[in-house]
Write an enzyme that holds these catalytic residues in place. Structure first.
Site, short mmCIF file in Angstrom:
data_model
loop_
_atom_site.label_atom_id
_atom_site.label_comp_id
_atom_site.label_asym_id
_atom_site.label_seq_id
_atom_site.Cartn_x
_atom_site.Cartn_y
_atom_site.Cartn_z
N MET A 1 -35.61 35.99 -101.95
CA MET A 1 -36.66 36.06 -103.45
C MET A 1 -36.70 35.74 -104.19
O MET A 1 -35.71 35.49 -105.07
CB MET A 1 -36.98 38.61 -103.51
N SER A 3 -36.71 32.32 -104.24
CA SER A 3 -36.29 31.37 -104.41
C SER A 3 -36.66 29.82 -104.18
O SER A 3 -35.97 29.36 -104.45
CB SER A 3 -35.21 31.94 -103.31
N GLY A 4 -38.00 30.25 -103.88
CA GLY A 4 -39.20 29.18 -103.15
C GLY A 4 -39.58 28.93 -102.59
O GLY A 4 -39.38 27.68 -101.45
N GLU A 82 -42.18 34.92 -94.09
CA GLU A 82 -41.08 36.34 -94.20
C GLU A 82 -41.25 37.30 -93.57
O GLU A 82 -41.64 38.22 -93.34
CB GLU A 82 -42.32 37.33 -94.99
N GLN A 84 -39.04 38.72 -91.53
CA GLN A 84 -37.74 38.51 -91.58
C GLN A 84 -38.68 40.92 -91.88
O GLN A 84 -38.47 41.58 -91.71
CB GLN A 84 -37.20 39.68 -93.15
#
Ligand code: ZN
Length: 221
Positions: A1, A3-4, A82, A84
């Protein structure tokens, strides 16, 4: 999160486009509410297309199966943001798209707020499966908001109280829930905003290093 990873995904998308490859970008319908630390949008993404912050248009879909039905035959690269938050069918979708000769690029959070492998919603499996299928993976770090060190963890904070208009957030218990896309959007929205303090998110996330990350009630073993 923080983190680019979205930027890295989009950088690769743009490079592919310069190389005249056809790219399609996907994101789950709920993800845009989990990144804001204070202000969460009060609307939900129902549209089929949505502009990402840097101007790339993404298909916003609820289920991994929709990705397969939307990918066009001449697409070279399928980029998924995203990942996940997608259901377990994403594993199969990646396999099918790869067999069709397409490149599949995922950005995802590999750990939940407990520092455990992120569970694939609605299953007992984790996003580690996606990493195992990858030809290449790149783990990015963020900056710890507490001390400035390299941060690899997501600190989940829950709204405890509001004092004179200012919210007080405290670390979430190990036994809190990992938000998944399997829950209906209406329920999620109710959970995200505290009942009596609708202007504040019920929980927020921030990047923290190992030393500053804390999970109350975490079992010893
Ligand atoms: Zn720190």
């Amino acid at each position: 999160m923080f983190s680019g990873k979205t930027e890295e995904l989009l950088r690769r998308v743009r490079r592919a486009k310069i190389a005249r490859r056809k790219v399609q970008l996907f994101k789950p319908a709920i993800d845009n509410r989990y990144h804001a630390t204070q202000v969460l949008p009060h609307f939900l993404a129902h549209a089929s297309d949505e502009k990402l912050q840097v101007g790339e248009v993404a298909h916003v879909v609820l289920q991994a199966r929709e990705i397969l039905s939307l990918v066009e035959p001449d697409t070279d690269l399928v980029a998924i943001e995203e990942a996940q938050f997608f259901d377990i069918f994403l594993t199969e979708a990646i396999r099918i798209l790869s067999r069709q000769g397409k490149d599949v690029l995922l950005s995802l959070l590999d750990q939940d707020y407990r520092r455990l492998p992120f569970p694939i919603p609605g299953s007992d499996r984790t996003v580690g499966e996606y990493l195992a299928m990858a030809h290449e993976s790149l783990k990015l770090s963020a900056i710890c908001v507490v001390c400035g060190a390299e941060a690899h963890h997501s600190q989940k904070l829950v709204l405890k109280a509001v004092h004179e208009g200012k919210p007080e957030y405290v670390p979430a218990s190990y036994y809190g829930e990992t938000v998944t896309v399997g829950t209906s959007q209406d329920i999620l929205q109710e959970k995200l905003f505290a009942d009596n303090q609708p202007e504040f998110a019920q929980f927020v996330y921030e990047a923290r290093c190992r030393n500053c990350h804390t999970v109350p009630d975490e079992p010893e073993s």
